[in-house]
Motif scaffolding. Structure first.
Motif, mmCIF file in Angstrom:
data_model
loop_
_atom_site.group_PDB
_atom_site.id
_atom_site.type_symbol
_atom_site.label_atom_id
_atom_site.label_comp_id
_atom_site.label_asym_id
_atom_site.label_seq_id
_atom_site.Cartn_x
_atom_site.Cartn_y
_atom_site.Cartn_z
ATOM 1 N N THR A 71 0.865 -1.440 -0.268
ATOM 2 C CA THR A 71 -0.588 0.109 -0.191
ATOM 3 C C THR A 71 0.747 1.345 0.111
ATOM 4 O O THR A 71 0.341 2.578 -0.464
ATOM 5 C CB THR A 71 -0.654 -0.079 0.865
ATOM 6 O OG1 THR A 71 -0.219 -0.078 2.741
ATOM 7 C CG2 THR A 71 -1.909 -0.913 1.098
ATOM 8 N N VAL A 72 2.080 0.606 0.265
ATOM 9 C CA VAL A 72 2.767 2.263 0.496
ATOM 10 C C VAL A 72 3.530 2.817 -1.100
ATOM 11 O O VAL A 72 3.397 3.968 -0.669
ATOM 12 C CB VAL A 72 3.857 2.410 1.066
ATOM 13 C CG1 VAL A 72 5.374 3.386 1.004
ATOM 14 C CG2 VAL A 72 4.051 1.732 2.244
ATOM 15 N N GLY A 73 3.730 1.793 -1.404
ATOM 16 C CA GLY A 73 4.218 2.917 -3.029
ATOM 17 C C GLY A 73 5.598 3.042 -3.735
ATOM 18 O O GLY A 73 6.572 2.664 -2.787
ATOM 19 N N LEU A 74 6.007 4.667 -4.257
ATOM 20 C CA LEU A 74 6.950 4.576 -4.336
ATOM 21 C C LEU A 74 7.308 5.659 -2.937
ATOM 22 O O LEU A 74 6.544 6.373 -2.749
ATOM 23 C CB LEU A 74 7.350 5.351 -5.099
ATOM 24 C CG LEU A 74 6.846 4.242 -7.014
ATOM 25 C CD1 LEU A 74 7.587 4.801 -8.258
ATOM 26 C CD2 LEU A 74 8.414 3.277 -6.284
ATOM 27 N N VAL A 75 8.754 6.067 -2.320
ATOM 28 C CA VAL A 75 8.701 6.296 -1.143
ATOM 29 C C VAL A 75 10.078 7.923 -2.111
ATOM 30 O O VAL A 75 10.917 7.128 -2.180
ATOM 31 C CB VAL A 75 9.048 6.344 0.115
ATOM 32 C CG1 VAL A 75 9.156 7.187 0.906
ATOM 33 C CG2 VAL A 75 7.859 5.529 0.190
ATOM 34 N N GLY A 76 10.233 9.217 -1.600
ATOM 35 C CA GLY A 76 11.163 9.936 -1.828
ATOM 36 C C GLY A 76 12.187 10.580 -0.845
ATOM 37 O O GLY A 76 12.116 9.864 0.437
ATOM 38 N N GLU A 77 13.021 10.711 -1.969
ATOM 39 C CA GLU A 77 14.270 10.291 -0.676
ATOM 40 C C GLU A 77 13.700 11.830 0.570
ATOM 41 O O GLU A 77 13.461 12.774 -0.208
ATOM 42 C CB GLU A 77 15.136 11.242 -1.329
ATOM 43 C CG GLU A 77 16.253 11.751 -0.359
ATOM 44 C CD GLU A 77 17.572 12.426 -1.431
ATOM 45 O OE1 GLU A 77 18.518 13.107 -1.165
ATOM 46 O OE2 GLU A 77 17.006 12.044 -2.626
ATOM 47 N N PRO A 78 14.171 11.454 1.680
ATOM 48 C CA PRO A 78 13.978 12.388 3.055
ATOM 49 C C PRO A 78 14.598 13.858 2.825
ATOM 50 O O PRO A 78 15.392 13.960 1.948
ATOM 51 C CB PRO A 78 13.792 11.952 4.234
ATOM 52 C CG PRO A 78 15.036 11.165 4.009
ATOM 53 C CD PRO A 78 14.417 10.573 2.679
ATOM 54 N N GLN A 79 13.385 15.036 2.985
ATOM 55 C CA GLN A 79 14.327 16.697 3.272
ATOM 56 C C GLN A 79 13.816 17.229 4.351
ATOM 57 O O GLN A 79 12.897 17.253 4.478
ATOM 58 C CB GLN A 79 13.491 16.991 1.988
ATOM 59 C CG GLN A 79 14.372 18.436 1.974
ATOM 60 C CD GLN A 79 15.490 18.556 1.008
ATOM 61 O OE1 GLN A 79 16.022 17.788 0.681
ATOM 62 N NE2 GLN A 79 16.596 19.461 2.077
#
Length: 134
Positions: A71-79
């Motif tokens: 259910t998460v899918g793609l997660v971007g780099e934290p900023q």
């Protein structure tokens, strides 16, 4: 000349993480905290974020996006985004502002994006100190 050394963190460091980030104004300077995305138990999808204490060499906080990795899918780099920023017309020495203004290094927010399987994109904002979304 400085020496670079490699250290093993505590037992929690056995979790799989990637895309490490520190506060941008501290890139190239000693920094206490780093933020990473972390993989779930099956290490197939990114399932959350992790906050690391680089001085004490330990995992200090985690955000779990849910038990079902699909259910998460793609997660971007934290900023990291500081709670306060210097005025645009005020010259600031890189890395010096944090010491002068006596704010904690993790006084701000960690932002990341997630693209869900339904193709919706969410901007997730967390308090960098507490790793809370409230």
């Amino acid at each position: 000349t400085r020496t670079i050394t490699k250290h093993q963190f505590d037992d929690a460091s056995s979790i799989s993480t990637e895309f490490p980030r520190v506060r941008d104004t501290l890139i190239g300077y000693p920094s206490r905290y780093a933020y990473t995305v972390r993989h779930g138990a099956q290490r197939t999808n990114i399932s959350g974020l992790a906050k690391w204490d680089l001085y004490d060499r330990k995992l200090v906080a985690e955000i779990d996006f849910g038990p079902n990795e699909s259910t998460v899918g793609l997660v971007g780099e934290p900023q990291f985004v500081p709670r306060r920023t210097p005025r645009a017309d005020h010259h600031v020495d890189v890395g010096k502002a944090e010491k002068d203004e006596a704010e904690d290094e993790d006084d701000g927010y960690v932002l990341t994006t997630t693209m869900r399987p339904d193709h919706s994109t969410w901007l997730c904002i967390y308090d960098a100190k507490t790793f809370s979304s409230e």
